[in-house]
Design a protein around this motif. Structure first.
Motif, PDB file in Angstrom:
ATOM      1  N   ARG A  57       0.824  -1.214   0.000  1.00 24.65           N
ATOM      2  CA  ARG A  57       0.000   0.000   0.000  1.00 24.65           C
ATOM      3  C   ARG A  57       0.857   1.261   0.000  1.00 24.65           C
ATOM      4  O   ARG A  57       0.477   2.284  -0.585  1.00 24.65           O
ATOM      5  N   LYS A 100       0.686   4.195  -2.802  1.00 23.75           N
ATOM      6  CA  LYS A 100       0.440   5.600  -2.466  1.00 23.75           C
ATOM      7  C   LYS A 100       1.556   6.502  -2.996  1.00 23.75           C
ATOM      8  O   LYS A 100       1.297   7.610  -3.468  1.00 23.75           O
ATOM      9  N   SER A 157      -7.536   3.528  -4.048  1.00 24.82           N
ATOM     10  CA  SER A 157      -6.935   3.196  -2.760  1.00 24.82           C
ATOM     11  C   SER A 157      -7.204   1.734  -2.448  1.00 24.82           C
ATOM     12  O   SER A 157      -6.294   0.961  -2.219  1.00 24.82           O
ATOM     13  N   ASN A 158      -8.482   1.346  -2.459  1.00 22.88           N
ATOM     14  CA  ASN A 158      -8.847  -0.054  -2.240  1.00 22.88           C
ATOM     15  C   ASN A 158      -9.945  -0.455  -3.215  1.00 22.88           C
ATOM     16  O   ASN A 158     -10.749   0.376  -3.646  1.00 22.88           O
ATOM     17  N   THR A 188     -12.617   2.465  -3.359  1.00 19.94           N
ATOM     18  CA  THR A 188     -12.328   3.708  -2.637  1.00 19.94           C
ATOM     19  C   THR A 188     -11.161   4.397  -3.328  1.00 19.94           C
ATOM     20  O   THR A 188     -10.301   3.738  -3.925  1.00 19.94           O
ATOM     21  N   ASP A 195      -7.941   7.344  -3.487  1.00 16.44           N
ATOM     22  CA  ASP A 195      -6.867   7.993  -2.739  1.00 16.44           C
ATOM     23  C   ASP A 195      -7.097   9.503  -2.766  1.00 16.44           C
ATOM     24  O   ASP A 195      -7.055  10.121  -3.831  1.00 16.44           O
ATOM     25  N   GLU A 196      -7.344  10.081  -1.603  1.00 19.57           N
ATOM     26  CA  GLU A 196      -7.686  11.500  -1.541  1.00 19.57           C
ATOM     27  C   GLU A 196      -6.585  12.391  -2.116  1.00 19.57           C
ATOM     28  O   GLU A 196      -6.869  13.375  -2.802  1.00 19.57           O
ATOM     29  N   TYR A 202     -14.323  15.925  -0.251  1.00 16.20           N
ATOM     30  CA  TYR A 202     -13.981  14.610  -0.784  1.00 16.20           C
ATOM     31  C   TYR A 202     -15.229  13.784  -1.099  1.00 16.20           C
ATOM     32  O   TYR A 202     -15.344  13.192  -2.173  1.00 16.20           O
ATOM     33  N   ARG A 215     -15.919   7.180   1.614  1.00 17.35           N
ATOM     34  CA  ARG A 215     -14.654   7.365   2.341  1.00 17.35           C
ATOM     35  C   ARG A 215     -13.789   6.133   2.137  1.00 17.35           C
ATOM     36  O   ARG A 215     -14.268   5.071   1.703  1.00 17.35           O
ATOM     37  N   ASP A 216     -12.509   6.272   2.488  1.00 18.58           N
ATOM     38  CA  ASP A 216     -11.594   5.147   2.347  1.00 18.58           C
ATOM     39  C   ASP A 216     -11.807   4.159   3.484  1.00 18.58           C
ATOM     40  O   ASP A 216     -12.370   4.494   4.532  1.00 18.58           O
ATOM     41  N   ASP A 241     -10.485   1.896   6.604  1.00 26.83           N
ATOM     42  CA  ASP A 241      -9.443   2.155   7.587  1.00 26.83           C
ATOM     43  C   ASP A 241      -9.511   1.170   8.749  1.00 26.83           C
ATOM     44  O   ASP A 241     -10.461   0.405   8.900  1.00 26.83           O
TER      45      ASP A 241
END
Length: 628
Positions: free
Chosen positions: A293, A297, A515-516, A532, A534-535, A552, A590-591, A593
């Motif tokens: 990850r 990123k 992101s995911n 999801t 990546d912001e 976002y 949202r991502d 977590d």
């Protein structure tokens, strides 16, 4: 007999033995670096301090003696609930040198599960990082009658009084240890001398994706083997500087200490995730272990910055990224075919130019000296692996589980192969079962699940073979490839098997905004996906596409972003079989977590949790579909 085989057969009984031998061999060499924030506020006031091996030994011995002074007996458990920091290592080594067994507890673990782990392990004492970790223990002290002592690492005030629990500061424990050693100056050496290879050293509770975690029993020989095997592969060298930020409560981080003690190189320790990027040019590591990850990123961030620059700079980045992948892929293909990395002249010339324009800056961001980064815990998308390899930052993927004391295969630095997890460590055997499951046997395999003989019997054969639950294959050169988790494979309603991890990896390789991603379709007549973003990657794109000033959640739910992601979905679908293709997808607000319980502390997705949380959204993607 090969030198590696000789090292394995002559390995000492424990890492405690390795540690004392290391101290004796190189007492004045630097062992550890760690950050200290001075009274002045802000990161600019942060300084790094060092410990030599002799100084490390002084603290380890006083901690070990302190534990003996409170009555710790062989194999009794002492828990550690703390983030990655120098004191974690000192405490863990102190427990081992006192003959005890460390129980690793993630600092993010909630109070109920912390109490479960402490009770199941029958921990006699616990090291806690701060008042917050101590409060979790105190909240369920009634469930922990055998827990008699808590050692507070950060103690700004007088430790609180807790009924039935003696709370000491780390300084208090060390003072007790010094007094103990005045009367018994050779107590630690004698204790270490008496350690046996099959004596319990560590209980690590699997973070798991369902149910209560299981305590994995790892003996002293597991860690001694890890230290010797890592050095034998050339993964670590005496002159290395390794940056350690991974959670030490996770088996990957813990195993790195074994390799460091054996080779004697410098370890820079700081587990603050938000300081990784800032620490790299300060530490200037030669090696570093990480999770996929992080590289995803980093790549997304590089691509986003290039996109924001626009025009010629973005075109140069896209060209350089393609050259990096072509250079690494061609070199690997030539290595496999001929044993040498032969490259066409035109590709070498393009690579040299791209190196001056782009790759040098990427290497500088990692500190400028990184010769390789070991990666584990999940698969890295091959295109991202080829990119970093071509840029001069090779990601050496390895494979292991908590049950194998971390690494059991790893890619060698001089012959790494992107898309594989490398060859077996010396002394470890790999076999593929009839159904494709990977089986492992060797000194690093656990001795069972704590208090769970039935669960142990499900995965550990009488002849020592461990059933990993992963599907894969081994090529003619011994390189292992993981294709999916056995339990994650699903069958569509049409009877077709789908490996979701493979599809997810392909998507991550081409979409710089993701992101995911979770591919879903068990028992359904087509596949869908939850995605999801990546912001740090999507927000600059949105600002440049008429959405500046929007939050976002608004951005990711916009038609423009849906169209953007749909384009990448269609590109992935173009290379898949019909039954594998993603027919519908939803971008989550949202991502995922750790805090919401959707990721394990090692950043693996808890599929059942996510699917349960977004069940309505999933059902909406199948509304009106006809199950076949």
């Amino acid at each position: 007999m090969s030198s590696a085989q000789h090292l394995l057969e002559s390995r000492p009984h424990s890492v405690a033995h390795l540690f004392l031998a290391r101290v004796e061999a190189t007492p004045d060499r630097e062992a550890y670096r760690y950050p200290v924030v001075t009274e002045a506020a802000g990161p600019e006031a942060e300084q790094w301090r060092s410990l030599t091996w002799a100084q490390t030994a002084d603290r380890v011995k006083t901690i070990a003696a302190g534990l003996l002074s409170i009555g710790l007996r062989p194999e009794e458990r002492v828990a550690i609930s703390s983030s990655t920091r120098i004191e974690w290592i000192l405490a863990d080594m102190g427990v081992m040198c006192a003959g005890g067994a460390a129980t690793a507890v993630y600092p993010s673990t909630n109070a109920d599960e912390t109490a479960y782990i402490l009770a199941d392990s029958a921990s006699r004492a616990v090291f806690v990082e701060d008042a917050g970790q101590l409060a979790k223990v105190a909240a369920h002290k009634d469930r922990l009658p055998g827990l008699g002592h808590a050692v507070l690492i950060d103690a700004e005030t007088e430790p609180p009084r807790i009924e039935g629990l003696e709370v000491l500061t780390l300084a208090d424990l060390e003072e007790r240890g010094k007094a103990y050693l005045l009367e018994r100056p050779d107590a630690i050496e004698k204790t270490v001398e008496g350690l046996g290879p099959e004596q319990l050293a560590t209980l690590i509770y699997t973070s798991g994706t369902t149910g209560r975690p299981k305590g994995v029993r790892l003996v002293h020989d597991c860690w001694s083997y890890q230290g010797v095997a890592q050095e034998a592969t050339g993964l670590v060298e005496p002159d290395d500087v390794q940056f350690l930020w991974l959670p030490l409560s996770h088996v990957f981080g813990k195993a790195l200490i074994s390799g460091q003690v054996k080779s004697g190189h410098v370890m820079a320790v700081d587990g603050r995730i938000d300081r990784i990027v800032a620490n790299l040019p300060v530490v200037r590591p030669t090696i570093m272990a990480s999770a996929p990850r992080v590289f995803e990123k980093v790549y997304n961030g590089i691509a986003a910055r290039a996109r924001a620059d626009g025009g010629a700079k973005y075109k140069i980045f896209l060209w350089a990224a393609r050259v990096a992948r072509d250079h690494a892929r061609t070199g690997q293909e030539q290595m496999v075919a001929t044993g040498r990395r032969r490259l066409p002249l035109w590709l070498s010339v393009q690579h040299a130019l791209a190196d001056k324009l782009v790759y040098g800056k990427i290497r500088a961001a990692f500190g400028g000296r990184l010769r390789g980064s070991a990666s584990g815990s999940a698969a890295l998308a091959p295109d991202i692996g080829y990119f970093f390899a071509g840029a001069g930052v090779p990601v050496l993927e390895g494979y292991g589980l908590t049950e194998t004391s971390a690494a059991c295969t790893v890619n060698p630095a001089d012959d790494y192969r992107v898309g594989t997890v490398g060859r077996a460590l010396p002394g470890t055997e790999v076999r593929i079962a009839e159904d494709g499951e990977i089986l492992l046997r060797g000194p690093g395999i656990m001795r069972g699940y704590h208090n769970l003989p039935d669960k142990t019997a499900e995965v550990l054969e009488s002849d020592g073979w461990f059933r990993t639950g992963d599907i894969g294959d081994v090529d003619k050169d011994g390189f292992v490839r993981i294709t999916d988790r056995k339990k994650d494979l699903f069958k569509t309603s049409g009877g077709k098997y789908v490996a979701p991890t493979e599809i997810e990896g392909r998507f991550k390789a081409i979409c710089p905004f993701v992101s995911n991603i979770l591919v879903i379709g068990n028992g359904r007549n087509y596949c869908t996906a939850l995605i999801t973003l990546d912001e740090t990657a999507i927000m600059p794109w949105a600002a440049s596409h008429g959405q500046e000033g929007r939050g976002y959640a608004d951005v990711v739910s916009s038609p423009e972003v849906h169209a953007l992601i749909d384009d990448f979905v269609q590109r992935v679908n173009g290379d898949l079989q019909r039954w594998q293709t993603i027919k519908k997808f939803a971008v989550l607000p949202r991502d995922l977590d750790v805090e919401h319980g959707e990721l394990t502390p090692s950043l693996k997705v808890k599929r059942p949790v996510v699917e349960g949380e977004y069940a309505d959204l999933i059902e909406a993607m199948y509304e009106g579909s006809r199950e076949a």
